[in-house]
Design an enzyme around this catalytic site. Structure first.
Site, PDB file in Angstrom:
ATOM      1  N   PRO A 234      65.508 -13.918  53.398  1.00 13.90           N
ATOM      2  CA  PRO A 234      66.222 -15.022  52.761  1.00 13.90           C
ATOM      3  C   PRO A 234      65.551 -15.439  51.459  1.00 13.90           C
ATOM      4  O   PRO A 234      64.332 -15.404  51.337  1.00 13.90           O
ATOM      5  CB  PRO A 234      66.143 -16.133  53.815  1.00 13.90           C
ATOM      6  CG  PRO A 234      65.969 -15.418  55.105  1.00 13.90           C
ATOM      7  CD  PRO A 234      65.134 -14.212  54.781  1.00 13.90           C
ATOM      8  N   GLU A 235      66.375 -15.831  50.502  1.00  9.78           N
ATOM      9  CA  GLU A 235      65.856 -16.257  49.209  1.00  9.78           C
ATOM     10  C   GLU A 235      65.915 -17.768  49.110  1.00  9.78           C
ATOM     11  O   GLU A 235      66.344 -18.455  50.043  1.00  9.78           O
ATOM     12  CB  GLU A 235      66.640 -15.557  48.102  1.00  9.78           C
ATOM     13  CG  GLU A 235      66.727 -14.060  48.361  1.00  9.78           C
ATOM     14  CD  GLU A 235      66.955 -13.211  47.131  1.00  9.78           C
ATOM     15  OE1 GLU A 235      66.789 -13.700  46.004  1.00  9.78           O
ATOM     16  OE2 GLU A 235      67.278 -12.022  47.302  1.00  9.78           O
TER      17      GLU A 235
ATOM     18  N   LYS B 284      60.254 -20.213  49.879  1.00 15.37           N
ATOM     19  CA  LYS B 284      60.928 -19.666  51.062  1.00 15.37           C
ATOM     20  C   LYS B 284      60.383 -20.260  52.360  1.00 15.37           C
ATOM     21  O   LYS B 284      60.670 -19.757  53.439  1.00 15.37           O
ATOM     22  CB  LYS B 284      60.779 -18.144  51.073  1.00 15.37           C
ATOM     23  CG  LYS B 284      61.373 -17.464  49.848  1.00 15.37           C
ATOM     24  CD  LYS B 284      61.230 -15.958  49.930  1.00 15.37           C
ATOM     25  CE  LYS B 284      61.757 -15.288  48.685  1.00 15.37           C
ATOM     26  NZ  LYS B 284      61.679 -13.813  48.772  1.00 15.37           N
TER      27      LYS B 284
ATOM     28  N   ARG C 175      61.686  -2.050  48.286  1.00 17.91           N
ATOM     29  CA  ARG C 175      62.934  -2.797  48.330  1.00 17.91           C
ATOM     30  C   ARG C 175      63.980  -2.090  47.467  1.00 17.91           C
ATOM     31  O   ARG C 175      63.706  -1.735  46.322  1.00 17.91           O
ATOM     32  CB  ARG C 175      62.720  -4.220  47.818  1.00 17.91           C
ATOM     33  CG  ARG C 175      61.754  -5.049  48.666  1.00 17.91           C
ATOM     34  CD  ARG C 175      61.541  -6.406  48.025  1.00 17.91           C
ATOM     35  NE  ARG C 175      60.776  -7.301  48.885  1.00 17.91           N
ATOM     36  CZ  ARG C 175      59.457  -7.406  48.865  1.00 17.91           C
ATOM     37  NH1 ARG C 175      58.766  -6.643  48.052  1.00 17.91           N
ATOM     38  NH2 ARG C 175      58.835  -8.252  49.658  1.00 17.91           N
TER      39      ARG C 175
END
Length: 269
Positions: free
Chosen positions: A2-3, A51, A250
């Site tokens: 999650p950002e 975060k 990523r």
């Protein structure tokens, strides 16, 4: 993972459900806190920091959590079936008279003194969604290592807190450079624009259920997740390759026409 905008939304839901209310039930399902009981204490607020989520509780305590890849906080009304996952994935339950917050698969969960919050989040750079966001410091942090690829510098939460892989790719597209461009090669005008664009992206999406970085009526992204579809600007096929420091690669997306700079040989359509 999650950002910053996703964490903001999770924090907002938790704050609305818990803040100002007395805990009538607490259930910690991790060994180090198995005997902790916070019932009778009031939840003061729930605050995001990059975060990270900080749930502050009466008595000078803070429950620090981080979602990482799979974690989630779910809020349920009385009598509603819990649907965040199987029971063995629950790490903590915080209940009030009218709401129950359940933390699933939380890889980071620690109870600490509020005065010691810096122990958990003090290493973070300026927070893009914080009232004390400092764009000048964030940019200085990103540019501090001129040889470092821009994409890696943007993901380093010590530089600025809140960006993840999606916004990394989208921000580099908006700046017109590839995520592999050394930060020292970033043109001055684009470096100046970087913190402004980064904050604008997260602020525009923090209350949206579906991210939109294009500004178009139909929600969508410019490059992330779009390979090998055509670029929305020029029609060139979007490319994808892994980027990382070796500890975690990523998938990173870019347009080979709209973005200048080095690209990896491992790129795939």
């Amino acid at each position: 993972m999650p950002e910053g905008d996703t964490v903001w939304q999770a924090t907002k839901r938790l704050h609305h459900a818990l803040a100002g209310k007395v805990l009538t039930r607490t259930d910690f399902r991790v060994p180090q806190y198995a005997t902790v009981d916070l019932t009778g204490r009031t939840v003061l607020d729930v605050t995001p920091r990059g975060k990270h989520l900080l749930t502050r509780i009466e008595g000078g305590l803070t429950l620090h959590s981080h979602l990482r890849m799979d974690g989630a906080w779910k809020v349920f009304a009385p009598g509603r079936r819990w649907t965040g996952g199987p029971a063995h994935q629950i790490r903590v339950v915080l209940g009030t008279d009218d709401r129950t917050a359940v933390g699933y698969r939380l890889p980071v969960l620690e109870l600490l003194r509020t005065a010691d919050e810096d122990r958990a989040v003090g290493h973070l750079g300026p927070d893009l969604l914080s009232p004390d966001w400092n764009p000048d410091q964030a940019l200085a942090n990103v540019l501090a290592d001129p040889a470092r690829p821009l994409g890696e510098a943007l993901l380093d939460q010590r530089n600025l807190a809140g960006l993840g892989n999606v916004y990394k790719s989208e921000l580099c597209f908006l700046l017109g450079v590839t995520p592999w461009l050394p930060t020292g090669d970033l043109p001055t005008d684009r470096a100046t624009a970087l913190p402004v664009l980064a904050a604008r992206l997260l602020e525009a999406n923090r209350d949206r259920p579906v991210r939109n970085t294009t500004g178009r009526r139909n929600p969508g992204l410019f490059v992330y997740g779009r390979a090998p579809r055509p670029c929305l600007r020029c029609g060139t096929s979007i490319r994808v390759a892994d980027q990382g420091d070796g500890s975690r690669d990523r998938p990173t997306y870019w347009c080979p026409t709209c973005q200048s700079g080095p690209t990896p040989h491992t790129a795939r359509p």
